[in-house]
Scaffold this active site. Sequence first.
Site, mmCIF file in Angstrom:
data_model
loop_
_atom_site.group_PDB
_atom_site.id
_atom_site.type_symbol
_atom_site.label_atom_id
_atom_site.label_comp_id
_atom_site.label_asym_id
_atom_site.label_seq_id
_atom_site.Cartn_x
_atom_site.Cartn_y
_atom_site.Cartn_z
ATOM 1 N N GLU A 165 -7.389 2.451 -5.991
ATOM 2 C CA GLU A 165 -7.140 2.616 -4.555
ATOM 3 C C GLU A 165 -8.453 2.407 -3.825
ATOM 4 O O GLU A 165 -9.444 3.080 -4.109
ATOM 5 C CB GLU A 165 -6.577 4.014 -4.270
ATOM 6 C CG GLU A 165 -6.560 4.405 -2.802
ATOM 7 C CD GLU A 165 -5.833 3.398 -1.894
ATOM 8 O OE1 GLU A 165 -4.669 3.079 -2.164
ATOM 9 O OE2 GLU A 165 -6.462 2.931 -0.920
ATOM 10 N N THR A 174 2.056 4.659 3.929
ATOM 11 C CA THR A 174 3.182 5.541 3.604
ATOM 12 C C THR A 174 2.962 6.941 4.168
ATOM 13 O O THR A 174 3.861 7.531 4.772
ATOM 14 C CB THR A 174 3.367 5.612 2.074
ATOM 15 O OG1 THR A 174 3.537 4.277 1.587
ATOM 16 C CG2 THR A 174 4.564 6.457 1.699
ATOM 17 N N ARG A 419 14.402 -4.042 16.174
ATOM 18 C CA ARG A 419 13.038 -3.799 16.652
ATOM 19 C C ARG A 419 12.450 -5.037 17.331
ATOM 20 O O ARG A 419 11.760 -4.936 18.346
ATOM 21 C CB ARG A 419 12.159 -3.384 15.482
ATOM 22 C CG ARG A 419 12.571 -2.034 14.956
ATOM 23 C CD ARG A 419 11.898 -1.666 13.666
ATOM 24 N NE ARG A 419 12.034 -0.233 13.450
ATOM 25 C CZ ARG A 419 11.391 0.437 12.516
ATOM 26 N NH1 ARG A 419 10.569 -0.182 11.693
ATOM 27 N NH2 ARG A 419 11.554 1.734 12.396
ATOM 28 N N GLU A 558 5.269 -3.176 0.582
ATOM 29 C CA GLU A 558 5.033 -4.067 1.720
ATOM 30 C C GLU A 558 4.225 -5.308 1.316
ATOM 31 O O GLU A 558 4.200 -6.299 2.051
ATOM 32 C CB GLU A 558 4.332 -3.296 2.852
ATOM 33 C CG GLU A 558 4.451 -4.005 4.183
ATOM 34 C CD GLU A 558 3.774 -3.264 5.326
ATOM 35 O OE1 GLU A 558 3.551 -2.042 5.214
ATOM 36 O OE2 GLU A 558 3.479 -3.926 6.338
HETATM 37 P P1 ADP Z 1 3.339 0.485 0.463
HETATM 38 O O1 ADP Z 1 4.127 1.151 1.546
HETATM 39 O O2 ADP Z 1 3.812 -0.868 0.129
HETATM 40 O O3 ADP Z 1 3.124 1.396 -0.705
HETATM 41 P P2 ADP Z 1 0.847 1.372 1.596
HETATM 42 O O4 ADP Z 1 0.122 0.852 2.772
HETATM 43 O O5 ADP Z 1 1.457 2.718 1.705
HETATM 44 O O6 ADP Z 1 1.890 0.256 1.144
HETATM 45 O O7 ADP Z 1 -0.127 1.431 0.348
HETATM 46 C C1 ADP Z 1 -0.911 0.346 -0.074
HETATM 47 C C2 ADP Z 1 -2.218 0.917 -0.631
HETATM 48 O O8 ADP Z 1 -2.946 -0.125 -1.279
HETATM 49 C C3 ADP Z 1 -3.125 1.489 0.444
HETATM 50 O O9 ADP Z 1 -3.482 2.811 0.106
HETATM 51 C C4 ADP Z 1 -4.321 0.550 0.431
HETATM 52 O O10 ADP Z 1 -5.531 1.177 0.783
HETATM 53 C C5 ADP Z 1 -4.323 0.078 -1.002
HETATM 54 N N1 ADP Z 1 -5.026 -1.207 -1.202
HETATM 55 C C6 ADP Z 1 -4.957 -2.307 -0.427
HETATM 56 N N2 ADP Z 1 -5.743 -3.286 -0.921
HETATM 57 C C7 ADP Z 1 -6.329 -2.780 -2.045
HETATM 58 C C8 ADP Z 1 -7.264 -3.296 -3.000
HETATM 59 N N3 ADP Z 1 -7.775 -4.521 -2.884
HETATM 60 N N4 ADP Z 1 -7.641 -2.495 -4.019
HETATM 61 C C9 ADP Z 1 -7.152 -1.228 -4.140
HETATM 62 N N5 ADP Z 1 -6.293 -0.681 -3.256
HETATM 63 C C10 ADP Z 1 -5.871 -1.448 -2.227
#
Ligand code: ADP
Length: 591
Positions: A165, A174, A419, A558
């Site tokens: 993360e 989320t 929307r 997403e």
């Molecule tokens: P979803 O609803 O699809 O789960 P979220 O926005 O809730 O999407 O979660 C996606 C997560 O992925 C976020 O916490 C974001 O910070 C993390 N993220 C995005 N790009 C990277 C990356 N390159 N490496 C690690 N984590 C990432």
Amino acid sequence: MRKQFIIFTAIAVMATFISCGSKYTPGTYEGGAPGIHGENVVLQVTVDKKNIKDITVIENHETPGVSDTAFARIPKAIIEGQTLNVDTVSGATYSSNAIIGAVTEALKAAGADIAKLSEGKEVADAVTAATEVLNADIVIIGAGGAGLAAAVSANQNGASVIVFEKMPQVGGNTIISGSAFNAADPSRQIPQGIEDSPEKHYEQTLKGGDNMGTPLLVKTLTDNAYPTLQWLESLGMEFQDHVFTVLGGLWPRAHKPVLPLGTGYLKTYTDYIASHEGITVLTDTRATNIYLEDDANGVKRASVVKAQGPRGIVVAQGHKAVIVATGGFGASVELREKYNKHWPSLANIGTTNHPGATGDGLALAGDVGADLVGLEYIQLLPMGDPVTGSLSGNIEQAVENRIFVNKDGNRFVDEGERRDVMTRALFEQEDTFMWIVLDSHNYPTMDTKNNFNETIQELVDQNRAVMADSLDELAEKMNVNADNLKAAVAEFNSAVETGGPDTFGRTLFQYKMDTPPYFAGGRMPTVHHTMGGIKINEKAQVIDTAGNVIPGLYAAGEATGGIHGTNRLGGNALADINVFGKIAGANAASE
Ligand code: ADP
């Protein structure tokens, strides 16, 4: 003095060799790199000016049997080819990379041009440059809802998991979402007299995205929504009994968690992770590359993820699979501007997203061949805070019981619409600004909270909402024409009596707006969700540009595209990320 002289001479000698076209400073050098158990493999490498002459093993803690072939083949291949770009031995990737890494370190000491010697050998580079090398069955990128659902589901199916993360905390979009979860749910809807079915949910989802979603993915979403909600309940998550229609949800099938915003989902998953062995979550660790490697059958599979962590490069080997769950790109102005085709410029529009929603998954998966679909479909909401673009401060409780008016005090759209339809109508209004107007049916007490854990009292105190005992007084506080506002409310109330449709085609009604105090809150368009992304099939496997599955690569949430078509229904995101996260985790575990 003497030491300085020796160093100076050594540099001078080296410079002479290099200037004469030498590749190495002749001699015997030692190098080490971490193997499968984290302990260094140490090798001695002998070079003359131009050639690697000999490689001897000094220390080897690798698993006997598994690594023998690597030790027999790789030093030989390096000497024969005079290159670091040699194949790893399948089934012994770690030991192979450790051997290549140790030789690399020794050759560095011999003054070699490593980049030239290892051209095309990115995986080996990644591993040798790593400060930390990790192993698990599955590597997941992103710890939002989809990534953590996948982690839990994979763990339930017996797999060990590492989650990268990039932000300092888990949760992504989320945790800050409105959190509504759409599912046709007989246990709650029948007592409320609501007719529904997975088929109706399917029809509305497909049609609500202009039939651009992939039918099988939509069906997977709507058939699995309720079982996945029950799965969350089995993990301890609590939802309220009352289902409602969320903005742009088109039907009363939204479930609201008991805990505020998306915290219930995160608590459920992190509680599970804390109480079970086998899931490691590394925050502050941004994945930068996915690598495909040959498996035992010579098939190229997604198996290595390189990341930048707080102490340097971290490399994780996913022996079964890699799952991309990086979320959308709503917070990247650059990507919005690149892909937006259907809205006016989005450069200066706010967003409801967290700052990490920058679409990293598109490049991560795209670089290993993934197809990307529907990127031009970007969802805006008419519900942004006028200052920050966030959803907080939104006074709406349920679609049925509020209207939107513009700066003249006039309604301008069916407030139960999609929307995109509502936001497009808002773009036509003065200053792209509107008021949400509702009455005390929505806020029986001043302590009643909105969907973002704020009481109406707080919002009034912060001047984010206005409150009045009459519509005349409300109009004055909103600075809109009182006659227009009263006419709008009167027309709405008569449509509540008949059940509609009213002049805008609205059919979703519940209570008349007739019970003071009245409230109004200002809203503007805001970027909310990106419908497009990595192409997947119903098993959450990633599809390449030729239409084939990329072995070992999954994606969920997403970050993916092809489910919601041109427009995502409100309440379908939480269903999507949990349904497909769970599917991705289970399927990756069974690789
Ligand atoms: P979803 O609803 O699809 O789960 P979220 O926005 O809730 O999407 O979660 C996606 C997560 O992925 C976020 O916490 C974001 O910070 C993390 N993220 C995005 N790009 C990277 C990356 N390159 N490496 C690690 N984590 C990432």
